[in-house]
Motif scaffolding. Structure first.
Motif, PDB file in Angstrom:
ATOM      1  N   ALA A  14      29.434   5.815  82.537  1.00 26.11           N
ATOM      2  CA  ALA A  14      28.878   4.463  82.575  1.00 26.11           C
ATOM      3  C   ALA A  14      29.823   3.526  81.833  1.00 26.11           C
ATOM      4  N   VAL A  15      29.658   2.231  82.025  1.00 29.03           N
ATOM      5  CA  VAL A  15      30.506   1.230  81.377  1.00 29.03           C
ATOM      6  C   VAL A  15      29.611   0.201  80.697  1.00 29.03           C
ATOM      7  N   GLU A  16      29.912  -0.089  79.441  1.00 29.48           N
ATOM      8  CA  GLU A  16      29.156  -1.082  78.683  1.00 29.48           C
ATOM      9  C   GLU A  16      30.137  -2.033  78.011  1.00 29.48           C
ATOM     10  N   ARG A  17      29.993  -3.310  78.290  1.00 28.95           N
ATOM     11  CA  ARG A  17      30.860  -4.327  77.681  1.00 28.95           C
ATOM     12  C   ARG A  17      30.080  -5.057  76.604  1.00 28.95           C
ATOM     13  N   ARG A  18      30.612  -5.076  75.390  1.00 28.13           N
ATOM     14  CA  ARG A  18      29.890  -5.684  74.260  1.00 28.13           C
ATOM     15  C   ARG A  18      30.587  -6.953  73.802  1.00 28.13           C
ATOM     16  N   PRO A  19      29.806  -7.961  73.377  1.00 25.69           N
ATOM     17  CA  PRO A  19      30.385  -9.235  72.958  1.00 25.69           C
ATOM     18  C   PRO A  19      30.825  -9.249  71.498  1.00 25.69           C
ATOM     19  N   THR A  20      30.775  -8.116  70.830  1.00 22.61           N
ATOM     20  CA  THR A  20      31.185  -8.032  69.430  1.00 22.61           C
ATOM     21  C   THR A  20      32.267  -6.976  69.286  1.00 22.61           C
ATOM     22  N   ALA A  21      32.984  -7.025  68.153  1.00 23.16           N
ATOM     23  CA  ALA A  21      34.063  -6.068  67.899  1.00 23.16           C
ATOM     24  C   ALA A  21      33.568  -4.808  67.216  1.00 23.16           C
ATOM     25  N   SER A  22      32.281  -4.756  66.830  1.00 23.27           N
ATOM     26  CA  SER A  22      31.754  -3.628  66.064  1.00 23.27           C
ATOM     27  C   SER A  22      30.573  -2.987  66.778  1.00 23.27           C
ATOM     28  N   LEU A  23      30.387  -1.710  66.499  1.00 22.86           N
ATOM     29  CA  LEU A  23      29.176  -1.032  66.925  1.00 22.86           C
ATOM     30  C   LEU A  23      28.800   0.002  65.888  1.00 22.86           C
ATOM     31  N   THR A  24      27.513   0.290  65.801  1.00 20.39           N
ATOM     32  CA  THR A  24      26.993   1.300  64.893  1.00 20.39           C
ATOM     33  C   THR A  24      26.479   2.459  65.714  1.00 20.39           C
ATOM     34  N   LEU A  25      26.906   3.678  65.342  1.00 17.27           N
ATOM     35  CA  LEU A  25      26.531   4.875  66.085  1.00 17.27           C
ATOM     36  C   LEU A  25      25.937   5.911  65.146  1.00 17.27           C
ATOM     37  N   SER A  26      25.098   6.763  65.716  1.00 16.56           N
ATOM     38  CA  SER A  26      24.575   7.930  65.015  1.00 16.56           C
ATOM     39  C   SER A  26      24.291   8.992  66.060  1.00 16.56           C
ATOM     40  N   PRO A  27      24.094  10.239  65.647  1.00 16.66           N
ATOM     41  CA  PRO A  27      23.775  11.273  66.635  1.00 16.66           C
ATOM     42  C   PRO A  27      22.533  10.946  67.456  1.00 16.66           C
ATOM     43  N   ARG A  28      21.581  10.237  66.861  1.00 19.75           N
ATOM     44  CA  ARG A  28      20.331   9.938  67.579  1.00 19.75           C
ATOM     45  C   ARG A  28      20.466   8.769  68.543  1.00 19.75           C
ATOM     46  N   THR A  29      21.544   7.998  68.442  1.00 21.41           N
ATOM     47  CA  THR A  29      21.691   6.840  69.331  1.00 21.41           C
ATOM     48  C   THR A  29      22.817   7.006  70.345  1.00 21.41           C
ATOM     49  N   LEU A  30      23.432   8.172  70.411  1.00 22.47           N
ATOM     50  CA  LEU A  30      24.473   8.387  71.411  1.00 22.47           C
ATOM     51  C   LEU A  30      23.869   8.271  72.812  1.00 22.47           C
ATOM     52  N   PRO A  31      24.575   7.648  73.742  1.00 20.81           N
ATOM     53  CA  PRO A  31      24.045   7.522  75.103  1.00 20.81           C
ATOM     54  C   PRO A  31      23.910   8.884  75.773  1.00 20.81           C
ATOM     55  N   ARG A  32      22.889   9.023  76.618  1.00 20.06           N
ATOM     56  CA  ARG A  32      22.691  10.295  77.319  1.00 20.06           C
ATOM     57  C   ARG A  32      23.772  10.521  78.359  1.00 20.06           C
ATOM     58  N   GLN A  33      24.218   9.452  79.008  1.00 22.70           N
ATOM     59  CA  GLN A  33      25.311   9.560  79.959  1.00 22.70           C
ATOM     60  C   GLN A  33      26.599   9.157  79.283  1.00 22.70           C
ATOM     61  N   PRO A  34      27.693   9.927  79.450  1.00 19.04           N
ATOM     62  CA  PRO A  34      28.972   9.514  78.859  1.00 19.04           C
ATOM     63  C   PRO A  34      29.292   8.075  79.234  1.00 19.04           C
ATOM     64  N   THR A  35      29.668   7.274  78.226  1.00 15.96           N
ATOM     65  CA  THR A  35      29.802   5.825  78.419  1.00 15.96           C
ATOM     66  C   THR A  35      31.093   5.300  77.824  1.00 15.96           C
ATOM     67  N   VAL A  36      31.803   4.488  78.594  1.00 14.49           N
ATOM     68  CA  VAL A  36      32.940   3.733  78.082  1.00 14.49           C
ATOM     69  C   VAL A  36      32.399   2.430  77.514  1.00 14.49           C
ATOM     70  N   ILE A  37      32.668   2.196  76.212  1.00 11.00           N
ATOM     71  CA  ILE A  37      32.214   0.965  75.562  1.00 11.00           C
ATOM     72  C   ILE A  37      33.432   0.096  75.278  1.00 11.00           C
ATOM     73  N   LEU A  38      33.437  -1.098  75.830  1.00 15.49           N
ATOM     74  CA  LEU A  38      34.527  -2.044  75.627  1.00 15.49           C
ATOM     75  C   LEU A  38      34.097  -3.056  74.578  1.00 15.49           C
ATOM     76  N   LEU A  39      34.716  -2.984  73.410  1.00 14.11           N
ATOM     77  CA  LEU A  39      34.406  -3.916  72.335  1.00 14.11           C
ATOM     78  C   LEU A  39      35.217  -5.175  72.483  1.00 14.11           C
ATOM     79  N   GLU A  40      34.757  -6.255  71.850  1.00 16.92           N
ATOM     80  CA  GLU A  40      35.460  -7.537  71.920  1.00 16.92           C
ATOM     81  C   GLU A  40      36.894  -7.377  71.399  1.00 16.92           C
ATOM     82  N   GLY A  41      37.848  -7.920  72.145  1.00 18.21           N
ATOM     83  CA  GLY A  41      39.235  -7.850  71.743  1.00 18.21           C
ATOM     84  C   GLY A  41      40.033  -6.773  72.436  1.00 18.21           C
ATOM     85  N   VAL A  42      39.351  -5.747  72.943  1.00 20.00           N
ATOM     86  CA  VAL A  42      40.051  -4.675  73.646  1.00 20.00           C
ATOM     87  C   VAL A  42      40.551  -5.157  74.985  1.00 20.00           C
TER      88      VAL A  42
END
Length: 273
Positions: free
Chosen positions: A245-273
């Motif tokens: 999956a692909v997710e584009r985020r409007p910020t340069a940061s993200l917070t992750l934990s084992p409980r919030t990992l996406p169920r489907q493998p996901t490409v996350i594009l942070l701001e600036g990339v």
């Protein structure tokens, strides 16, 4: 030689002084190959002192911020700050506690890191007598490396690059650095499980986008964070891993934990990339 004895011997080969790892916190990400493609995880249980926790994050959370080029800032709940492929820039605030560097170009390292940085981990061995080997524990973070070669445009340097693995908050985070070649089964075994993968997607100075896509597919990380993109259309890399999956985020940061990992493998594009 029995399987357990062989596994411990392989671990000792992976790091000089490998037996000392028994005194460190356990590596929950490190896979020791017993039979390709099967692997099991090394787990030396000796969890020690509690760190001083950062109130901004829960204990099972990590914050990741895209800084520039191949530099991500990883911040743990224990207050440890890590800058990857550090060339002198790590964003605002105090200097990082740990920086990792690679030798391909000056945009991935600096000869003059701030003396206030306690731990400077070079992905190559400046002495030139073998690969760099790192296994460092700082508060709630364990950092280790898997050496790879620099081999691009007629330049070859054995073990000039390292894939760094950061074990924090129950997550395994891998940064491929300036990777130039496909990985071997032994490389994959040494890397182990990666929940988060930071991957160069320029398709020219590093590996092809299709090649990087193959690595992302095999590692099957829950989150893929592109970097080292230049003007390359990101769609070419995304086409190489169509099941993500692909997710584009409007910020340069993200917070992750084992409980919030996406169920489907996901490409996350942070701001600036």
């Amino acid at each position: 030689m029995g399987r357990r004895t062989m596994a411990l011997a392989l671990l000792a080969l992976a790091w000089p002084g490998g037996a000392a790892l028994a005194q460190q916190s356990p590596s929950t990400c490190l896979a020791i190959a017993e039979a390709t493609p099967k692997a099991r995880f090394a787990d030396f249980r000796d969890r020690a002192r509690p760190p001083v926790w950062n109130a901004a994050l829960a204990r099972d959370e990590v914050e990741i911020t895209y800084i520039h080029h191949s530099t991500y800032l990883i911040e743990s709940a224990g207050g440890v700050r890590i800058a990857t492929d550090f060339s002198g820039l790590s964003g605002p605030g105090d200097p990082p506690d740990i920086v990792t560097m690679n030798h391909a170009h000056s945009t991935h390292y600096t000869e003059f890191p701030d003396p206030a940085i306690p731990h400077v981990l070079r992905g190559w061995n400046p002495a030139g007598n073998g690969p760099a080997r790192h296994s460092l524990e700082v508060e709630d973070v364990l950092v280790r490396n898997v050496p790879t070669d620099i081999d691009r445009f007629g330049t070859f340097e054995a073990d000039g690059n390292s894939i760094f693995v950061f074990e924090v908050a129950g997550l395994c985070i891998g940064h491929l650095g300036h990777l130039h070649h496909q990985l071997t089964d032994e490389d994959y075994a040494a890397i182990g499980r990666l929940d988060v993968l930071m991957v160069p997607v320029d398709g020219s100075w590093t590996m092809s986008q299709a090649g990087m896509g193959e690595i992302a597919e095999r590692l099957h990380s829950s989150v893929v964070l592109p970097m080292h993109r230049f003007r390359t259309p990101i769609e070419r890399f995304l086409a190489a891993i169509p099941d993500f999956a692909v997710e584009r985020r409007p910020t340069a940061s993200l917070t992750l934990s084992p409980r919030t990992l996406p169920r489907q493998p996901t490409v996350i594009l942070l701001e600036g990339v």
